[in-house]
Design a protein around this motif. Structure first.
Motif, PDB file in Angstrom:
ATOM      1  N   ASP A  24       0.821  -1.212   0.000  1.00 56.81           N
ATOM      2  CA  ASP A  24       0.000   0.000   0.000  1.00 56.81           C
ATOM      3  C   ASP A  24       0.859   1.269   0.000  1.00 56.81           C
ATOM      4  O   ASP A  24       0.410   2.328   0.411  1.00 56.81           O
ATOM      5  CB  ASP A  24      -0.950  -0.002   1.193  1.00 56.81           C
ATOM      6  CG  ASP A  24      -0.204  -0.067   2.526  1.00 56.81           C
ATOM      7  OD1 ASP A  24       1.012  -0.351   2.525  1.00 56.81           O
ATOM      8  OD2 ASP A  24      -0.845   0.166   3.563  1.00 56.81           O
ATOM      9  N   SER A  25       2.066   1.172  -0.486  1.00 53.46           N
ATOM     10  CA  SER A  25       2.994   2.299  -0.509  1.00 53.46           C
ATOM     11  C   SER A  25       2.546   3.369  -1.505  1.00 53.46           C
ATOM     12  O   SER A  25       1.957   3.073  -2.550  1.00 53.46           O
ATOM     13  CB  SER A  25       4.381   1.791  -0.891  1.00 53.46           C
ATOM     14  OG  SER A  25       5.230   2.868  -1.177  1.00 53.46           O
ATOM     15  N   TRP A  26       2.845   4.621  -1.183  1.00 54.86           N
ATOM     16  CA  TRP A  26       2.555   5.737  -2.080  1.00 54.86           C
ATOM     17  C   TRP A  26       3.322   5.561  -3.398  1.00 54.86           C
ATOM     18  O   TRP A  26       2.843   5.951  -4.458  1.00 54.86           O
ATOM     19  CB  TRP A  26       2.924   7.051  -1.404  1.00 54.86           C
ATOM     20  CG  TRP A  26       2.770   8.246  -2.278  1.00 54.86           C
ATOM     21  CD1 TRP A  26       3.757   9.029  -2.761  1.00 54.86           C
ATOM     22  CD2 TRP A  26       1.551   8.797  -2.806  1.00 54.86           C
ATOM     23  NE1 TRP A  26       3.243  10.024  -3.554  1.00 54.86           N
ATOM     24  CE2 TRP A  26       1.885   9.907  -3.591  1.00 54.86           C
ATOM     25  CE3 TRP A  26       0.207   8.448  -2.685  1.00 54.86           C
ATOM     26  CZ2 TRP A  26       0.946  10.684  -4.253  1.00 54.86           C
ATOM     27  CZ3 TRP A  26      -0.736   9.234  -3.355  1.00 54.86           C
ATOM     28  CH2 TRP A  26      -0.371  10.323  -4.115  1.00 54.86           C
ATOM     29  N   ARG A  28       3.801   2.884  -5.079  1.00 59.68           N
ATOM     30  CA  ARG A  28       3.023   2.021  -5.983  1.00 59.68           C
ATOM     31  C   ARG A  28       1.857   2.792  -6.603  1.00 59.68           C
ATOM     32  O   ARG A  28       1.519   2.590  -7.765  1.00 59.68           O
ATOM     33  CB  ARG A  28       2.520   0.795  -5.236  1.00 59.68           C
ATOM     34  CG  ARG A  28       3.640  -0.141  -4.841  1.00 59.68           C
ATOM     35  CD  ARG A  28       3.090  -1.418  -4.237  1.00 59.68           C
ATOM     36  NE  ARG A  28       4.141  -2.235  -3.689  1.00 59.68           N
ATOM     37  CZ  ARG A  28       4.845  -3.117  -4.385  1.00 59.68           C
ATOM     38  NH1 ARG A  28       4.602  -3.283  -5.653  1.00 59.68           N
ATOM     39  NH2 ARG A  28       5.787  -3.834  -3.804  1.00 59.68           N
ATOM     40  N   VAL A  29       1.238   3.678  -5.834  1.00 64.83           N
ATOM     41  CA  VAL A  29       0.144   4.501  -6.356  1.00 64.83           C
ATOM     42  C   VAL A  29       0.667   5.424  -7.453  1.00 64.83           C
ATOM     43  O   VAL A  29       0.065   5.546  -8.522  1.00 64.83           O
ATOM     44  CB  VAL A  29      -0.515   5.321  -5.213  1.00 64.83           C
ATOM     45  CG1 VAL A  29      -1.539   6.299  -5.758  1.00 64.83           C
ATOM     46  CG2 VAL A  29      -1.139   4.400  -4.185  1.00 64.83           C
ATOM     47  N   TRP A  32       1.450   3.423 -10.635  1.00 68.44           N
ATOM     48  CA  TRP A  32       0.227   3.065 -11.358  1.00 68.44           C
ATOM     49  C   TRP A  32      -0.352   4.276 -12.073  1.00 68.44           C
ATOM     50  O   TRP A  32      -0.729   4.198 -13.243  1.00 68.44           O
ATOM     51  CB  TRP A  32      -0.793   2.477 -10.379  1.00 68.44           C
ATOM     52  CG  TRP A  32      -2.129   2.300 -11.012  1.00 68.44           C
ATOM     53  CD1 TRP A  32      -2.544   1.272 -11.797  1.00 68.44           C
ATOM     54  CD2 TRP A  32      -3.234   3.219 -10.948  1.00 68.44           C
ATOM     55  NE1 TRP A  32      -3.836   1.484 -12.220  1.00 68.44           N
ATOM     56  CE2 TRP A  32      -4.276   2.667 -11.712  1.00 68.44           C
ATOM     57  CE3 TRP A  32      -3.427   4.436 -10.316  1.00 68.44           C
ATOM     58  CZ2 TRP A  32      -5.495   3.311 -11.852  1.00 68.44           C
ATOM     59  CZ3 TRP A  32      -4.637   5.068 -10.464  1.00 68.44           C
ATOM     60  CH2 TRP A  32      -5.660   4.499 -11.235  1.00 68.44           C
ATOM     61  N   PHE A  33      -0.441   5.412 -11.382  1.00 72.79           N
ATOM     62  CA  PHE A  33      -1.066   6.594 -11.963  1.00 72.79           C
ATOM     63  C   PHE A  33      -0.282   7.113 -13.165  1.00 72.79           C
ATOM     64  O   PHE A  33      -0.858   7.392 -14.224  1.00 72.79           O
ATOM     65  CB  PHE A  33      -1.206   7.698 -10.911  1.00 72.79           C
ATOM     66  CG  PHE A  33      -1.659   9.003 -11.489  1.00 72.79           C
ATOM     67  CD1 PHE A  33      -2.922   9.131 -12.030  1.00 72.79           C
ATOM     68  CD2 PHE A  33      -0.810  10.098 -11.524  1.00 72.79           C
ATOM     69  CE1 PHE A  33      -3.343  10.330 -12.593  1.00 72.79           C
ATOM     70  CE2 PHE A  33      -1.220  11.289 -12.072  1.00 72.79           C
ATOM     71  CZ  PHE A  33      -2.485  11.410 -12.602  1.00 72.79           C
ATOM     72  N   LYS A  63       7.201  10.567 -12.073  1.00 68.56           N
ATOM     73  CA  LYS A  63       7.049   9.720 -10.878  1.00 68.56           C
ATOM     74  C   LYS A  63       7.860  10.282  -9.727  1.00 68.56           C
ATOM     75  O   LYS A  63       7.383  10.342  -8.589  1.00 68.56           O
ATOM     76  CB  LYS A  63       7.516   8.289 -11.178  1.00 68.56           C
ATOM     77  CG  LYS A  63       6.603   7.511 -12.070  1.00 68.56           C
ATOM     78  CD  LYS A  63       7.214   6.157 -12.386  1.00 68.56           C
ATOM     79  CE  LYS A  63       6.408   5.412 -13.424  1.00 68.56           C
ATOM     80  NZ  LYS A  63       6.981   4.095 -13.740  1.00 68.56           N
ATOM     81  N   TYR A  67       6.117  11.613  -6.267  1.00 74.75           N
ATOM     82  CA  TYR A  67       6.516  11.009  -4.998  1.00 74.75           C
ATOM     83  C   TYR A  67       7.057  12.097  -4.065  1.00 74.75           C
ATOM     84  O   TYR A  67       6.725  12.143  -2.889  1.00 74.75           O
ATOM     85  CB  TYR A  67       7.582   9.933  -5.219  1.00 74.75           C
ATOM     86  CG  TYR A  67       7.982   9.241  -3.953  1.00 74.75           C
ATOM     87  CD1 TYR A  67       7.266   8.148  -3.488  1.00 74.75           C
ATOM     88  CD2 TYR A  67       9.054   9.677  -3.197  1.00 74.75           C
ATOM     89  CE1 TYR A  67       7.606   7.513  -2.308  1.00 74.75           C
ATOM     90  CE2 TYR A  67       9.411   9.049  -2.020  1.00 74.75           C
ATOM     91  CZ  TYR A  67       8.686   7.973  -1.577  1.00 74.75           C
ATOM     92  OH  TYR A  67       9.030   7.360  -0.408  1.00 74.75           O
ATOM     93  N   LYS A  70       4.310  14.311  -2.343  1.00 80.11           N
ATOM     94  CA  LYS A  70       3.650  13.682  -1.204  1.00 80.11           C
ATOM     95  C   LYS A  70       4.574  13.621   0.016  1.00 80.11           C
ATOM     96  O   LYS A  70       4.137  13.813   1.148  1.00 80.11           O
ATOM     97  CB  LYS A  70       3.192  12.276  -1.599  1.00 80.11           C
ATOM     98  CG  LYS A  70       2.643  11.456  -0.480  1.00 80.11           C
ATOM     99  CD  LYS A  70       1.296  11.937  -0.041  1.00 80.11           C
ATOM    100  CE  LYS A  70       0.710  10.945   0.963  1.00 80.11           C
ATOM    101  NZ  LYS A  70      -0.435  11.444   1.626  1.00 80.11           N
TER     102      LYS A  70
END
Length: 186
Positions: A24-26, A28-29, A32-33, A63, A67, A70
Motif C-alpha cells: 500500500d505504498s505511495w 506504488r500509487v 500506477w497513476f 514519478k 513522490y 507527497k
C-alpha cells in the motif's frame, strides 16, 4: 549473554526491492497513476537526440516529482538524494538517479504539462467514480438548508475557484523554482 548483531557489511546479500516496498505504498500509487497517463497528450515529450547522453523518460521524472510532492521533497537536491538512499524511490525509478540539475531542468521545461497532469488526475478520479464532482464530503450530522451567497455556486464562482487552484499550482511551481537557487549544505 551476547548483543544483538547486525548484518556483516562485507557479506554479499541477495535481496529484491519488490519485497522492501509495502503493497500500500505511495510509490506504488504513483507508479500506477503515471503509467496510466497519456503523457504525450499532456505535453510531455520524449525526444532522443543523435548526440550526447540519452535523456531520462518523462514518466520516470514525473514519478519522482509526484513522490516528492507527497513526501515533502521540494528541491531537486532533496529529490536527487532520495534517488540514492530511499528504497521506495529506487524501486520507483528502477535504480535511476538523475542529477539535481537534470531534475530542475525537467521541471522547468515541463511546467505546463505538470498542470495538465494534475487536472487529468482529478478527471481520472471522476471517470473511475471515485469522486462525483458534485459532493466533496458528507459527515453524519444534520444540516439545515441555507441558500446564502457562500453556499451556492454559479459558473462565475466555479471559474474563480479554478483560477484559484491554477494560482496555487503556479505558487507551488515558483516555490520549487526558488528552492533551486540555493544549494544544500553537504
Amino acid at each position: 549473554m551476547d548483543f544483538v548483531n547486525g548484518l556483516n557489511r562485507d557479506q554479499l546479500i541477495m535481496m529484491d526491492f519488490e519485497s522492501n516496498v509495502a503493497p500500500d505504498s505511495w510509490a506504488r500509487v504513483v507508479d500506477w497513476f503515471v503509467e496510466a497517463l497519456p503523457l504525450e497528450e499532456l505535453g510531455f515529450s520524449d525526444v532522443l537526440n543523435d548526440e550526447g547522453r540519452p535523456p531520462y523518460r518523462s514518466s520516470d521524472m514525473l514519478k519522482l516529482f509526484m513522490y516528492g510532492y507527497k513526501k515533502k521533497l521540494r528541491s531537486s537536491y532533496q529529490l536527487e538524494e532520495a534517488c540514492r538512499i530511499n528504497l521506495e524511490v529506487i524501486w520507483l525509478l528502477k535504480g535511476l538517479h538523475p542529477s539535481a540539475r537534470k531534475i530542475a531542468y525537467f521541471r522547468k521545461n515541463n511546467s505546463q504539462a505538470f498542470k495538465q497532469s494534475f487536472r487529468h488526475f482529478v478527471l481520472l478520479l471522476k471517470d473511475m467514480d471515485l469522486i462525483s464532482g458534485e459532493t466533496i464530503a458528507i459527515d453524519s450530522f444534520k444540516i439545515r438548508a441555507q441558500n446564502s451567497l457562500k453556499n451556492n455556486f454559479n459558473q462565475n464562482k466555479i471559474d474563480r475557484h479554478i483560477d484559484y487552484i491554477d494560482g496555487k499550482i503556479d505558487e507551488y511551481m515558483q516555490e520549487l523554482e526558488s528552492g533551486e537557487l540555493s544549494e544544500p549544505e553537504r
